[in-house]
Design a protein around this motif. Structure first.
Motif, PDB file in Angstrom:
ATOM      1  N   ALA A  45       1.050  -1.220   0.117  1.00  0.00           N
ATOM      2  CA  ALA A  45      -0.106   0.019  -0.124  1.00  0.00           C
ATOM      3  C   ALA A  45       0.943   1.241  -0.096  1.00  0.00           C
ATOM      4  O   ALA A  45       2.057   1.147   0.662  1.00  0.00           O
ATOM      5  CB  ALA A  45      -1.006   0.087   1.145  1.00  0.00           C
ATOM      6  N   ALA A  46       0.345   2.324  -0.532  1.00  0.00           N
ATOM      7  CA  ALA A  46       1.073   3.570  -0.506  1.00  0.00           C
ATOM      8  C   ALA A  46       1.320   4.140   0.914  1.00  0.00           C
ATOM      9  O   ALA A  46       2.534   4.725   1.081  1.00  0.00           O
ATOM     10  CB  ALA A  46       0.045   4.600  -1.271  1.00  0.00           C
ATOM     11  N   ASP A  47       0.536   3.617   1.671  1.00  0.00           N
ATOM     12  CA  ASP A  47       0.492   3.908   3.046  1.00  0.00           C
ATOM     13  C   ASP A  47       0.531   2.945   4.073  1.00  0.00           C
ATOM     14  O   ASP A  47      -0.708   2.640   4.289  1.00  0.00           O
ATOM     15  CB  ASP A  47      -0.362   5.311   3.743  1.00  0.00           C
ATOM     16  CG  ASP A  47      -0.009   5.706   5.118  1.00  0.00           C
ATOM     17  OD1 ASP A  47       0.621   5.015   5.973  1.00  0.00           O
ATOM     18  OD2 ASP A  47      -0.669   6.823   5.403  1.00  0.00           O
ATOM     19  N   PRO A  48       1.420   2.143   4.334  1.00  0.00           N
ATOM     20  CA  PRO A  48       1.215   0.930   5.050  1.00  0.00           C
ATOM     21  C   PRO A  48       0.738   0.764   6.497  1.00  0.00           C
ATOM     22  O   PRO A  48      -0.247  -0.052   6.725  1.00  0.00           O
ATOM     23  CB  PRO A  48       2.746  -0.021   5.089  1.00  0.00           C
ATOM     24  CG  PRO A  48       3.336   0.971   3.799  1.00  0.00           C
ATOM     25  CD  PRO A  48       2.705   2.235   3.793  1.00  0.00           C
ATOM     26  N   GLU A  49       0.953   1.776   7.068  1.00  0.00           N
ATOM     27  CA  GLU A  49       0.376   2.229   8.376  1.00  0.00           C
ATOM     28  C   GLU A  49      -1.105   2.367   8.461  1.00  0.00           C
ATOM     29  O   GLU A  49      -1.887   1.651   9.289  1.00  0.00           O
ATOM     30  CB  GLU A  49       1.098   3.184   9.228  1.00  0.00           C
ATOM     31  CG  GLU A  49       2.476   2.724   9.701  1.00  0.00           C
ATOM     32  CD  GLU A  49       2.773   1.641  10.500  1.00  0.00           C
ATOM     33  OE1 GLU A  49       1.763   1.469  11.495  1.00  0.00           O
ATOM     34  OE2 GLU A  49       3.629   0.836  10.195  1.00  0.00           O
ATOM     35  N   THR A  50      -1.728   3.239   7.503  1.00  0.00           N
ATOM     36  CA  THR A  50      -2.985   3.505   7.477  1.00  0.00           C
ATOM     37  C   THR A  50      -3.679   2.324   7.086  1.00  0.00           C
ATOM     38  O   THR A  50      -4.611   1.934   7.466  1.00  0.00           O
ATOM     39  CB  THR A  50      -3.435   4.689   6.370  1.00  0.00           C
ATOM     40  OG1 THR A  50      -2.691   5.804   7.250  1.00  0.00           O
ATOM     41  CG2 THR A  50      -4.653   4.816   6.510  1.00  0.00           C
ATOM     42  N   CYS A  51      -3.205   1.837   5.969  1.00  0.00           N
ATOM     43  CA  CYS A  51      -3.663   0.523   5.542  1.00  0.00           C
ATOM     44  C   CYS A  51      -3.795  -0.570   6.520  1.00  0.00           C
ATOM     45  O   CYS A  51      -5.027  -1.303   6.664  1.00  0.00           O
ATOM     46  CB  CYS A  51      -2.836  -0.291   4.207  1.00  0.00           C
ATOM     47  SG  CYS A  51      -3.232  -1.810   3.845  1.00  0.00           S
ATOM     48  N   ARG A  52      -2.964  -0.937   7.303  1.00  0.00           N
ATOM     49  CA  ARG A  52      -2.798  -1.930   8.297  1.00  0.00           C
ATOM     50  C   ARG A  52      -3.851  -1.623   9.234  1.00  0.00           C
ATOM     51  O   ARG A  52      -4.806  -2.478   9.873  1.00  0.00           O
ATOM     52  CB  ARG A  52      -1.376  -2.101   9.002  1.00  0.00           C
ATOM     53  CG  ARG A  52      -1.369  -3.114   9.742  1.00  0.00           C
ATOM     54  CD  ARG A  52      -0.020  -3.578  10.325  1.00  0.00           C
ATOM     55  NE  ARG A  52       0.890  -2.499  10.463  1.00  0.00           N
ATOM     56  CZ  ARG A  52       1.660  -2.536   9.534  1.00  0.00           C
ATOM     57  NH1 ARG A  52       2.031  -3.175   8.566  1.00  0.00           N
ATOM     58  NH2 ARG A  52       2.766  -1.354   9.470  1.00  0.00           N
ATOM     59  N   TRP A  53      -3.875  -0.235   9.876  1.00  0.00           N
ATOM     60  CA  TRP A  53      -4.742   0.094  10.717  1.00  0.00           C
ATOM     61  C   TRP A  53      -6.429  -0.060  10.275  1.00  0.00           C
ATOM     62  O   TRP A  53      -7.143  -0.674  10.959  1.00  0.00           O
ATOM     63  CB  TRP A  53      -4.783   1.518  11.225  1.00  0.00           C
ATOM     64  CG  TRP A  53      -5.483   2.032  12.062  1.00  0.00           C
ATOM     65  CD1 TRP A  53      -5.139   2.115  13.674  1.00  0.00           C
ATOM     66  CD2 TRP A  53      -6.785   2.750  12.129  1.00  0.00           C
ATOM     67  NE1 TRP A  53      -6.302   2.682  14.225  1.00  0.00           N
ATOM     68  CE2 TRP A  53      -7.278   2.948  13.588  1.00  0.00           C
ATOM     69  CE3 TRP A  53      -7.741   3.007  11.159  1.00  0.00           C
ATOM     70  CZ2 TRP A  53      -8.432   3.571  13.851  1.00  0.00           C
ATOM     71  CZ3 TRP A  53      -8.856   3.561  11.267  1.00  0.00           C
ATOM     72  CH2 TRP A  53      -9.171   3.743  12.678  1.00  0.00           C
ATOM     73  N   GLU A  54      -6.669   0.405   9.184  1.00  0.00           N
ATOM     74  CA  GLU A  54      -7.990   0.371   8.311  1.00  0.00           C
ATOM     75  C   GLU A  54      -8.361  -1.114   8.275  1.00  0.00           C
ATOM     76  O   GLU A  54      -9.355  -1.773   8.404  1.00  0.00           O
ATOM     77  CB  GLU A  54      -8.032   0.775   7.083  1.00  0.00           C
ATOM     78  CG  GLU A  54      -8.281   2.336   7.344  1.00  0.00           C
ATOM     79  CD  GLU A  54      -8.249   2.993   6.138  1.00  0.00           C
ATOM     80  OE1 GLU A  54      -8.042   2.592   5.008  1.00  0.00           O
ATOM     81  OE2 GLU A  54      -8.034   4.448   6.129  1.00  0.00           O
TER      82      GLU A  54
END
Length: 150
Positions: free
Chosen positions: A17-26
């Motif tokens: 994902a472009a933003d791994p942290e946000t992806c993982r959180w969601e």
């Protein structure tokens, strides 16, 4: 898959994902347990009709200690094999669809049951993928067996 394996798999998949942290959180909070991830960065996916997909996976399981990640959809209509990036653009095969750069894949959270797409072979977090040449040979062997040639 144990908790450490799930954590490693989630980390590896989210890196696409472009933003791994946000992806993982969601993703971890998604009630459906799935995320839409871009193909082409860490992996491509070759999508095989279900009638050939499971037999191909059976061949791979015989010849490899551990194949790369493999997805199955609801009703086993399609099987998706994770392969190195760039494979989809070069793949020629009747009935095989490639998801590469510019494509998105519905990916279930590892270790969590979903009502649709699911892991037949979950990722282990190391980045292991199925080599295209090995997958092609496995597909040929599976097709030959289905046709009664072996």
């Amino acid at each position: 898959m144990d908790a450490a394996g799930v954590k490693d798999a989630v980390h590896w998949l989210a890196m696409a994902a472009a933003d791994p942290e946000t992806c993982r959180w969601e993703w971890e909070r998604n009630p459906l347990g799935v995320a839409l991830l871009p193909a082409g960065r860490l992996w491509d996916v070759l999508i095989v009709p279900g009638a050939l997909g499971r037999p191909t996976l059976n061949v791979l399981a015989r010849v490899l200690a551990a194949p790369g990640p493999v997805l199955g959809d609801f009703g086993d209509a399609r099987t998706g094999f994770f392969v190195p990036p760039g494979t989809a653009a070069r793949w020629l095969g009747t009935g095989v669809r490639g998801a590469g750069d510019g494509s998105w894949i519905v990916v279930p959270y590892p270790g969590r049951a979903t009502g649709g797409v699911r892991w037949l072979v979950p990722p282990d977090g190391t980045g292991r993928l199925t080599e295209p040449a090995v997958l092609e040979l496995a597909m040929h062997e599976a097709a030959a067996r289905l046709a009664g040639e072996t």
